[in-house]
Design a protein around this motif. Structure first.
Motif, short mmCIF file in Angstrom:
data_model
loop_
_atom_site.label_atom_id
_atom_site.label_comp_id
_atom_site.label_asym_id
_atom_site.label_seq_id
_atom_site.Cartn_x
_atom_site.Cartn_y
_atom_site.Cartn_z
N LYS A 321 0.85 -1.18 0.00
CA LYS A 321 0.00 0.00 0.00
C LYS A 321 0.89 1.24 0.00
O LYS A 321 1.41 1.65 1.04
N TYR A 322 1.09 1.82 -1.19
CA TYR A 322 1.99 2.96 -1.31
C TYR A 322 1.34 4.18 -1.97
O TYR A 322 1.80 5.30 -1.80
N LYS A 323 0.25 3.98 -2.69
CA LYS A 323 -0.36 5.08 -3.45
C LYS A 323 -0.76 6.24 -2.55
O LYS A 323 -0.73 7.39 -2.99
N TRP A 324 -1.13 5.96 -1.31
CA TRP A 324 -1.54 7.02 -0.40
C TRP A 324 -0.42 8.03 -0.17
O TRP A 324 -0.68 9.20 0.15
N ALA A 325 0.84 7.58 -0.35
CA ALA A 325 1.99 8.46 -0.09
C ALA A 325 2.35 9.34 -1.27
O ALA A 325 3.23 10.20 -1.16
#
Length: 393
Positions: A321-325
């Motif tokens: 889960k990286y898109k939030w960053a």
């Protein structure tokens, strides 16, 4: 198949969030009627504010980054790592020295108003440390030469408010200077020890004990030269950075052996031990104090950093889960640029004297303003990167 030494996105995410929070708490510092627990604790208070945990986390991340960065350079056949360590450390210490002197600029007797001097000084750093990889040699030498000339001019014009001093002098190392000294010592230890885990752990324990001994008075004989000494302080900054190195070496070794789940167990166990040690030594070594770099502060903040990174490693590397960053990604990848951008904004804001609605100057409105400001500084960093302006040291 990903190499164990590839760029670790959890470190980028952790760095981006920490940089965002660093800008936020620095901007919040002068905003009245906001929660005191968000700010730095008072200098002589036995307390820990949220802001007091941010700089230790950043130093911890510096340590996290070292093993992966060095192993990638070694894999590419780069044999200039020691020179890179020295030049990078010198650049950080050099800028930190100027930032420390910025705090005592004497506008009353200096030729330039303080905002003008600060902005021109920061512009000189941009010209000197710009990433010139896509520039011709002629353009690079011209622009860097201009930056050096501008820095020399600002140095000549400097006046201080410190009694008994008239010019640039060492007061403290500044935030970047402290990072530079920690990076220098810890990076050299990692490189020349070949990344052996027990050596990194031994160095971490050494700096923890150095900090303890300092506060117990066992190192009082160093007092006359302490701020000039090789340790550049009392071991606290190096302890945070070595903790990060230990975690990264554990990460790499466990990933190689496909036992990565042990990483979370190790970090949580270490954090539990450090929290308890921090509570115990609090009563014997000056309480919890960022201002005085007490052992309790070092233990507890290292524990917080371990828990925080365990969360980011699980969320980003395990759950992917990286898109939030992405919204704050420039803070994680162009961190040095992001750190210096506010030093351009604040002087320009002071010179223009634009002001903002009273609602945004205190309380809840002030908090909202600081959050928006942090996002704005990161957005500007990303914009500068898109047009080829990013700093590299």
């Amino acid at each position: 198949m990903n190499n164990v030494y590839d760029r670790v996105r959890s470190i980028d995410a952790f760095r981006a969030v920490t940089m965002f929070l660093m800008i936020f708490v620095n901007d919040l510092d002068g905003v009245p009627k906001t929660p005191s627990w968000l700010k730095h604790a008072a200098e002589n208070a036995d307390a820990l504010g949220f802001a007091d945990t941010i700089f230790p986390a950043f130093l911890f991340i510096v340590g996290l980054s070292i093993p992966f960065a060095f192993e990638n350079r070694i894999k590419r056949g780069d044999h200039r790592i020691p020179a890179r360590i020295i030049t990078r450390s010198f650049a950080l210490i050099f800028i930190g020295f100027y930032h420390a002197n910025m705090e005592t600029y004497n506008e009353a007797i200096a030729i330039l108003p303080k905002p003008v001097w600060e902005s021109l000084l920061t512009f000189s750093f941009f010209f000197i440390f710009l990433d010139y990889s896509h520039f011709s040699k002629v353009k690079r030498y011209l622009l860097q030469g201009f930056g050096i000339a501008l820095l020399v001019a600002m140095s000549v014009l400097y006046k201080t408010t410190d009694p008994g001093q008239t010019w640039l002098h060492l007061t403290w190392w500044g935030i970047l200077g402290l990072i530079g000294w920690a990076y220098l010592l810890c990076a050299l230890i990692y490189y020349y020890s070949g990344g052996v885990l027990w050596v990194q752990a031994a160095a971490w324990i050494f700096f923890l004990f150095f900090n303890l001994d300092f506060h117990f008075g066992l190192l009082d004989f160093l007092a006359p030269v302490q701020k000039y000494a090789w340790i550049a302080g009392n071991g606290a900054m190096q302890a945070f950075t070595m903790a990060g190195i230990v975690v990264s070496v554990m990460y790499m070794r466990l990933k190689e052996n496909k036992d990565i789940q042990l990483l979370w167990i190790g970090m949580i166990l270490l954090a539990f031990i450090l929290f308890n040690l921090g509570i115990i030594v609090r009563y014997f070594s000056g309480g919890i104090s960022k201002a005085h770099d007490t052992p309790s502060w070092v233990f507890i903040c290292t524990g917080f950093s371990l828990i925080a990174y365990a969360f980011f490693a699980f969320l980003v590397d395990f759950k992917h889960k990286y898109k939030w960053a992405s919204i704050i990604e420039p803070a994680g990848k162009q961190t040095f640029t992001c750190y210096l951008v506010p030093f351009i904004f604040y002087p320009i804001y002071e010179m223009t004297n634009l002001g903002y609605p009273e609602y945004l100057s205190q309380g809840t409105g002030g908090l909202i303003k600081c959050l928006i400001f942090s996002f704005l500084m990161i957005w500007l960093t990303g914009l500068l990167n898109k047009i080829g302006i990013k700093l590299k040291i």
